[in-house]
Design a protein around this motif. Sequence first.
Motif, short mmCIF file in Angstrom:
data_model
loop_
_atom_site.label_atom_id
_atom_site.label_comp_id
_atom_site.label_asym_id
_atom_site.label_seq_id
_atom_site.Cartn_x
_atom_site.Cartn_y
_atom_site.Cartn_z
N ARG A 265 0.83 -1.22 0.00
CA ARG A 265 0.00 0.00 0.00
C ARG A 265 0.86 1.26 0.00
NH1 ARG A 265 -5.15 -1.34 0.44
NH2 ARG A 265 -5.72 -3.35 1.35
N ARG A 266 1.77 1.33 -0.98
CA ARG A 266 2.67 2.47 -1.08
C ARG A 266 2.10 3.61 -1.92
NH1 ARG A 266 7.98 1.47 0.10
NH2 ARG A 266 8.22 3.71 -0.29
N GLY A 267 0.88 3.46 -2.40
CA GLY A 267 0.21 4.56 -3.08
C GLY A 267 0.97 5.07 -4.29
N ARG A 268 1.22 6.39 -4.29
CA ARG A 268 1.85 7.03 -5.44
C ARG A 268 3.30 6.59 -5.63
NH1 ARG A 268 -1.60 11.09 -7.10
NH2 ARG A 268 -3.15 11.69 -5.55
N ARG A 269 3.90 5.99 -4.63
CA ARG A 269 5.29 5.53 -4.73
C ARG A 269 5.39 4.11 -5.29
NH1 ARG A 269 8.74 9.94 -3.77
NH2 ARG A 269 8.21 10.97 -1.81
N ALA A 270 4.26 3.50 -5.62
CA ALA A 270 4.28 2.11 -6.07
C ALA A 270 5.09 1.92 -7.34
CB ALA A 270 2.85 1.62 -6.29
N GLY A 271 5.26 2.98 -8.12
CA GLY A 271 6.03 2.87 -9.36
C GLY A 271 7.46 2.44 -9.15
N ILE A 272 7.96 2.60 -7.91
CA ILE A 272 9.32 2.14 -7.60
C ILE A 272 9.47 0.66 -7.94
CG2 ILE A 272 10.91 1.66 -5.68
CD1 ILE A 272 9.93 4.23 -4.37
N GLY A 273 8.38 -0.09 -7.82
CA GLY A 273 8.44 -1.52 -8.08
C GLY A 273 8.96 -1.89 -9.44
N PHE A 274 8.72 -1.04 -10.44
CA PHE A 274 9.21 -1.35 -11.80
C PHE A 274 10.74 -1.40 -11.86
CE2 PHE A 274 4.94 -0.28 -13.30
CZ PHE A 274 4.79 -1.20 -14.32
N ALA A 275 11.41 -0.75 -10.91
CA ALA A 275 12.88 -0.75 -10.91
C ALA A 275 13.45 -2.13 -10.59
CB ALA A 275 13.41 0.28 -9.90
N ALA A 276 12.60 -3.02 -10.08
CA ALA A 276 13.06 -4.38 -9.78
C ALA A 276 12.98 -5.30 -10.99
CB ALA A 276 12.25 -4.98 -8.63
N GLY A 277 12.41 -4.81 -12.10
CA GLY A 277 12.25 -5.65 -13.28
C GLY A 277 13.53 -5.85 -14.07
N THR A 278 14.56 -6.30 -13.41
CA THR A 278 15.88 -6.43 -14.03
C THR A 278 16.40 -7.86 -13.92
OG1 THR A 278 16.88 -5.76 -11.93
CG2 THR A 278 16.53 -4.03 -13.58
N THR A 279 17.46 -8.13 -14.65
CA THR A 279 18.20 -9.39 -14.53
C THR A 279 19.59 -9.07 -14.02
OG1 THR A 279 16.97 -10.35 -16.38
CG2 THR A 279 19.02 -11.44 -15.75
N ALA A 280 20.02 -9.75 -12.98
CA ALA A 280 21.31 -9.47 -12.36
C ALA A 280 22.46 -9.92 -13.26
CB ALA A 280 21.42 -10.17 -11.00
N GLY A 281 23.55 -9.18 -13.22
CA GLY A 281 24.73 -9.56 -14.00
C GLY A 281 25.26 -10.93 -13.62
N ASN A 282 25.14 -11.28 -12.34
CA ASN A 282 25.62 -12.58 -11.89
C ASN A 282 24.84 -13.74 -12.51
OD1 ASN A 282 27.26 -11.08 -10.26
ND2 ASN A 282 26.07 -11.40 -8.40
N ALA A 283 23.62 -13.45 -13.01
CA ALA A 283 22.79 -14.50 -13.58
C ALA A 283 23.41 -15.08 -14.85
CB ALA A 283 21.40 -13.95 -13.89
N ILE A 284 24.33 -14.36 -15.46
CA ILE A 284 24.98 -14.86 -16.67
C ILE A 284 25.70 -16.18 -16.40
CG2 ILE A 284 26.71 -14.32 -18.45
CD1 ILE A 284 26.10 -11.37 -17.99
N ALA A 285 26.12 -16.37 -15.17
CA ALA A 285 26.85 -17.59 -14.83
C ALA A 285 25.93 -18.76 -14.50
CB ALA A 285 27.76 -17.31 -13.63
N THR A 286 24.65 -18.50 -14.25
CA THR A 286 23.75 -19.54 -13.75
C THR A 286 23.52 -20.69 -14.73
OG1 THR A 286 22.66 -17.98 -12.26
CG2 THR A 286 21.45 -19.98 -12.81
N PRO A 287 23.33 -20.45 -16.05
CA PRO A 287 23.13 -21.60 -16.94
C PRO A 287 24.24 -22.64 -16.84
CG PRO A 287 22.57 -19.58 -18.08
CD PRO A 287 23.17 -19.17 -16.78
N ALA A 288 25.48 -22.19 -16.76
CA ALA A 288 26.60 -23.14 -16.66
C ALA A 288 26.54 -23.92 -15.35
CB ALA A 288 27.93 -22.39 -16.77
N ILE A 289 26.13 -23.27 -14.28
CA ILE A 289 26.05 -23.94 -12.98
C ILE A 289 24.93 -24.98 -12.98
CG2 ILE A 289 25.62 -23.59 -10.51
CD1 ILE A 289 26.81 -20.81 -10.81
N VAL A 290 23.79 -24.64 -13.57
CA VAL A 290 22.68 -25.59 -13.66
C VAL A 290 23.09 -26.80 -14.49
CG1 VAL A 290 20.35 -25.94 -14.56
CG2 VAL A 290 20.91 -23.82 -13.34
N ALA A 291 23.78 -26.55 -15.61
CA ALA A 291 24.21 -27.65 -16.47
C ALA A 291 25.23 -28.53 -15.79
CB ALA A 291 24.78 -27.10 -17.78
N ALA A 292 26.03 -27.97 -14.89
CA ALA A 292 27.00 -28.77 -14.15
C ALA A 292 26.29 -29.74 -13.21
CB ALA A 292 27.93 -27.86 -13.35
N ALA A 293 25.10 -29.32 -12.72
CA ALA A 293 24.33 -30.20 -11.83
C ALA A 293 23.48 -31.20 -12.63
CB ALA A 293 23.42 -29.36 -10.93
N ASP A 294 23.00 -30.79 -13.81
CA ASP A 294 22.20 -31.67 -14.66
C ASP A 294 22.66 -31.50 -16.11
OD1 ASP A 294 20.40 -33.15 -16.07
OD2 ASP A 294 18.60 -32.20 -15.25
#
Length: 354
Positions: A265-294
């Motif tokens: 219930r942040r009202g007019r400040r709710a637009g801040i939430g759109f700033a979370a719609g990102t992909t982290a730089g560290n995520a670039i490494a995740t496909p290789a880690i998943v493939a190492a497990a499976d």
Amino acid sequence: MTEPSGTGAPDAPAEQPRRGVALYDMMNKIPGGLMLIPLVLGSIIGTFAPDALKIGSFTTALFQGSALPLIGLLIFATGMQVTLRTSGPVLATTGVVLLTKSIIPATLVIVLGMVVGIDGILGVSILAMLVAVDNSNGGLWLAFTGRYGDKRDRGAYIASALNDGPFFSMLFLGASGLAAIPGWALLAAVIPFILGMIVGNLDHKWTEIMKPTPSIVIPFFAFALGTGINLQTVVTGGLSGLVLGAIVAPITGFFVYLGYKYLLRRGRRAGIGFAAGTTAGNAIATPAIVAAADPTFQPFVGTATAQVAACVLVTAVVAPMLAAWMLKREGGLLTEEEIARLDEMELGVSEPKL
């Protein structure tokens, strides 16, 4: 002239800082550049001179075989930044961001995977989709909330610390049955984070010492990951990654916006939430880690890594633009006093003040 030192000899002039090429600053001007640029350089070597780094010893160990150890160190250092001494409003905001940015989007991707299989759709595998949506760029979130938010928003950086790394992706893939990831692999993925939390909460000085870790290790493990990527795959996957990023930013950002508006219930400040719609730089490494497990996911690693890398770049540009636009549209750029006065006027509580 220099002042005498009192010993009869003039003091030597103060040593001027050495000037050089601002490589670090140039890399940081590009969203995710600290990881994207070494990744591309590594892929150039991996494509045109794949045997150049196989000479052995420290050269091979650092530039080709260092990805997993350095990622493990990064996860450990990330855990150290999570403190248990966090206020209720910060924890509530963190929980909403985790729910709307990681858990809900990841669940939707898993449901899609159960329908179409791990190959995904339109050249984007389920692995790439999941890795793109289940985490967020904590640095960008801090920068944006530092300007437009308050301590509740800045404190929700904890969400980025928790969803950073491969754990969420491995957990969802394993729990859904889309990947045969053993329990020990999930445990192994999260142990460095848990140990980091323990050490960081026992000794705050260690937390401060480890803060520069991302800036140190990210370029090196990005280069090492890049050596295993063919540039042809980067070009092909990168184009679809641009589209993926253009979809991830508004959709996942919208989920967080709804969480801010109706749960917090942040009202007019709710637009801040759109700033979370990102992909982290560290995520670039995740496909290789998943493939190492499976190993079933190994054929998707090259393309998924390139797609996620492009997604990091696109979301880092689009998400803050969307957030700023929504804040402006809903009056969230006003001060707290101005917002309160505007709300009163709209409710008919008070007359406008001249």
